[in-house]
Design an enzyme around this catalytic site. Structure first.
Site, PDB file in Angstrom:
ATOM      1  N   TYR A 134       0.815  -1.191   0.000  1.00 49.76           N
ATOM      2  CA  TYR A 134       0.000   0.000   0.000  1.00 49.76           C
ATOM      3  C   TYR A 134       0.857   1.253   0.000  1.00 49.76           C
ATOM      4  O   TYR A 134       0.810   2.067   0.890  1.00 49.76           O
ATOM      5  CB  TYR A 134      -0.956  -0.016   1.191  1.00 49.76           C
ATOM      6  N   TRP A 136       3.574   4.392  -0.195  1.00 53.67           N
ATOM      7  CA  TRP A 136       4.255   5.154   0.845  1.00 53.67           C
ATOM      8  C   TRP A 136       5.487   4.441   1.406  1.00 53.67           C
ATOM      9  O   TRP A 136       5.908   4.709   2.512  1.00 53.67           O
ATOM     10  CB  TRP A 136       3.306   5.474   1.996  1.00 53.67           C
TER      11      TRP A 136
END
Length: 796
Positions: A134, A136
């Protein structure tokens, strides 16, 4: 086979770096290495007008005892794989999250991972593998874990993927039906200079928070939001902020009017403003006729033709708590001046989250200022540093990920549903398909035990797959809930290229500290696995990490040459440390939808009609009662007007934190300094606190039927009565690790033990964290010890 040794893989092509070129980048900025090798320091880049302080504590955080130093396997899983005969007799999965770990040599860890991948593919096919990541994970464009894991799994034959994001699930699904793709919209927002010159009324729903805009996916290399808002105020712009909290619009206080609003009622207020403009004849009939479709259909709804209820100011006042007189006056003010309407991403992280985005665009269309300098809408200024940038949009280095051989996917926020309900159908954006049956989860980048909702339910579902493999830097909840943990390097421990859309700099970042223990780059881990699985050539293409960096830069430089921009040779770029794109790329003012406004026939939108769709025949054709064909108000399951508010009378806002990015660096100095007795602070209105006998600094229990957590009380008049504010990102720290009942208290203040895990609608299936009711009370009894920052039990 490229080398997997970290020192070899990170050797730099070309000349040695200049003395001042030792740069590293994180999501919140570009930093220069200073100090000595034994005591390095990070200083913000001198070219950043408003640097984030978070990055200055990065090195301390990455030297933490919480680093994963060696490959480690959960004891029960390891015993089963070492002795396959016991597999049928011992289902160890219920112990996931509660067992000690056994440290392994790299060769055995990689052999086990390769064996499990091969077994699951052989027995169930690639559609039994979920490639979890996910974002980042890195500001660098090569060492980006999401890109690396997707490329690796595609070379292996494919995987079940996710679409959309927790931040933007509802909006991403909706916007192509209404105006354009969300990524295109984000990259096309009018720049701050245009707004300062022309915008005189900035109406914000959900604020314009600088704490969110301190980041960008490839690094916020020039922070602009606070200076930009100050420039607007200095030019005479007024701000109106509809929000449950007063401190999320970081403009000078004298220019801001705060209008408290009940959470989840913003759409009702937007509809009422549109109704008032139309009823008073202040709407732009020409713009609506030439640039939009479906206005008459939506107008009929606004005036009550569908349900006998006019969506006027009095109607909205009863729902939102905003006085009807202020709404009518504001509508007149908006029509009388150059007005921009901004809607925060937080508003669509709620039940029926598609509606505030759609209503924002529709309200702006009624005003008719879309495409004019300083007018129109934003979705959203303050969400990322990118929006409002005056810099050129340049395609940067991108790692190709190949083709996925598996068609199955899920909306990202439906993770628990997928694990719990394999084979059952789900609706998404006009399609119905079954949830895949996942036997192996491979996760690199991100922490599902931070960003997913209803964590007790996720813990239960997480025990269903046969194997969970994770690349991790720290012993956080994600690592503790895995079966095999492979230690990954961090940004200051590797060479890369930092780049983000509409940022002014391309940076050659460098390894400034050595990786701890036996940590390896994600690429090195996947290259070693690819060798074992017979896909090394497809994955590596014969390149080590340094060769990939040179190759990706060369591709980006070639694209630049094709548009007439000359980038320096790669060795020159590495030696200089940065490439200032302002000097070589054409700069021009950015004005959202200006061409479309000027000539909608010559510059149609990528919607079915080529126009802004105030009523979408496509969406209407899906037949979703929870998301019909035009902007509507739908009552959410939990809000302050619901019957459930009698038992849980506070609406929980779980916003993004100011002292970290999501859960990243929660153990770092900036985040830990913000806590109260080690717990995440919960902000309460003084009247709500007094009614419960709560004083500032008290330890409190926050609870509902889904779970409970401890937090530290912070009395805050910037929070409206009836609202509690508990930021996301405190590392999940359950009283009983591995248990999943609502009584399993989180000791640290993670709001996602409380939030609802239901989709925004059948259209978007986005997360609905902001539709959540709770109660808060002083904690009674012994105070449990925190363990979030204690390494797990390990065996050599």
């Amino acid at each position: 086979m490229p080398p997997t040794d970290q020192h070899t893989a990170n050797d730099t092509h070309g000349a040695p770096p200049a003395a001042d070129a030792r740069l590293t980048a994180f999501h919140w900025g570009l930093y220069r290495a200073a100090g000595t090798p034994a005591a390095p320091q990070l200083l913000p880049d001198a070219g950043d007008p408003a640097p984030s302080l978070i990055g200055e504590g990065m090195l301390e955080a990455y030297r933490s005892p919480l680093r994963v130093l060696r490959p480690a396997a959960r004891a029960g899983w390891l015993a089963r794989l070492r002795d396959p005969a016991r597999a049928a007799a011992d289902d160890d999965r219920p112990r996931r999250g509660a067992e000690e770990f056994v440290e392994l040599e790299w060769d055995e860890a990689l052999d086990l991972a390769a064996r499990e991948l091969s077994r699951v593919r052989g027995e169930y096919g690639n559609a039994a593998i979920f490639g979890g990541s996910y974002g980042w994970s890195s500001a660098g464009r090569f060492h980006h874990a999401q890109s690396q894991v997707h490329r690796f799994l595609n070379c292996f034959g494919g995987y079940v993927r996710h679409v959309d994001s927790y931040s933007l699930g509802a909006g991403r699904a909706l916007l192509p039906h209404v105006v354009m793709d969300m990524d295109e919209l984000m990259a096309s927002h009018s720049d701050w200079n245009v707004l300062a010159a022309h915008t005189r009324l900035f109406v914000a729903f959900g604020g314009v928070p600088a704490k969110n805009a301190q980041v960008a996916a490839g690094g916020a290399l020039e922070h602009r939001l606070r200076p930009a808002l100050a420039a607007l105020a200095a030019a005479g712009c007024r701000f109106v902020n509809f929000s449950p909290v007063a401190d999320n619009l970081d403009a000078p206080a004298h220019a801001v009017e705060w209008i408290p609003i009940r959470p989840n009622t913003d759409t009702a207020v937007m509809l009422a403003l549109a109704h008032t403009l139309i009823a008073e004849g202040r709407h732009d009939e020409d713009f609506l006729a030439r640039h939009c479709v479906g206005f008459e259909r939506w107008r009929a709804y606004l005036f009550g033709a569908d349900d006998g209820v006019a969506k006027d100011a009095e109607w909205a006042a009863a729902l939102s708590g905003v006085p009807a007189a202020r709404l009518r006056a504001l509508a007149a003010e908006m029509a009388a001046t150059r007005c921009l309407i901004n809607c925060a991403w937080a508003l669509q992280r709620a039940e029926h989250g598609e509606q505030p985005f759609w209503a924002t665009i529709a309200l702006a269309a009624v005003l008719g200022q879309i495409g004019l300098p300083g007018g129109g809408f934003g979705l959203a200024y303050g969400a990322l540093n990118q929006m409002g940038s005056p810099h050129a949009r340049v395609p940067g280095p991108t790692l190709p990920q190949g083709r996925n051989g598996v068609d199955a996917f899920i909306p990202v926020a439906r993770l628990t549903d997928m694990l719990e309900r394999p084979g059952e159908p789900f609706d998404y954006n006009g399609k119905r398909q079954p949830y895949p049956h996942i036997r192996l989860v491979y996760w690199a980048g991100g922490n599902p035990f931070h960003h997913h909702q209803d964590l007790n339910r996720l813990v239960r579902a997480w025990k269903r797959p046969q194997t969970v493999i994770a690349h991790e830097q720290f012993w956080n909840a994600h690592a503790r809930m895995a079966d095999l943990v492979l230690p990954a390097t961090a940004a200051p421990e590797r060479d890369d290229i930092a780049f983000a859309t509409r940022e002014p700099v391309l940076a050659a970042t460098r390894r400034i500290v050595e990786p701890p223990g036996q940590a390896r780059d994600d690429y090195a881990i996947f290259a070693a696995l690819a060798e074992r699985l017979g896909i090394a050539e497809a994955f590596t293409e014969g390149r080590d990490a340094a060769a990939w960096l040179a190759h990706l830069y060369g591709e980006a430089a070639q694209r630049a040459a094709e548009r007439g921009s000359r980038w320096p040779a790669y060795a020159e770029f590495r030696a200089a440390g940065r490439l200032d794109l302002r000097e070589i790329e054409a700069q021009a003012p950015v004005l959202l939808l200006a061409d479309f406004r000027r000539n909608p026939t010559a510059h149609p939108l990528p919607t079915p009609s080529g126009r802004i769709e105030l009523h979408s025949a496509t969406v209407a054709g899906f037949g979703y009662a929870d998301c019909p064909g035009h902007p509507v108000w739908r009552e959410p399951g939990e809000w302050l007007g619901a019957a459930a508010a009698r038992q849980y009378p506070l609406h929980l806002i779980s916003d993004q934190p100011a002292t970290r990015l999501h859960s990243q660096l929660d153990h770092g100095p900036a985040s830990r300094a913000s806590k109260i007795a080690g717990r995440e602070p919960i902000h309460l209105n003084p009247a709500d606190a007094a009614a419960r006998g709560i004083a500032d600094g008290d330890l409190v229990r926050v609870h509902n039927a889904r779970g409970a957590c401890l937090a530290g009380a912070r009395l805050d008049a910037a929070v409206m009565p009836g609202v509690a504010r508990l930021s996301t990102g405190a590392w999940y720290d359950p009283l009983r690790p591995g248990a999943h009942d609502p009584a399993n208290l989180d000791k640290h203040g993670n709001p996602n033990v409380l939030t609802r895990d239901v989709g925004s609608s059948r259209l978007g299936q986005g997360c609905t964290a902001h539709t959540c009711l709770v109660e808060v009370e002083r904690h009674a009894g012994p105070v449990p010890e925190l363990s979030a920052f204690d390494p797990p039990r390990r065996m050599g």
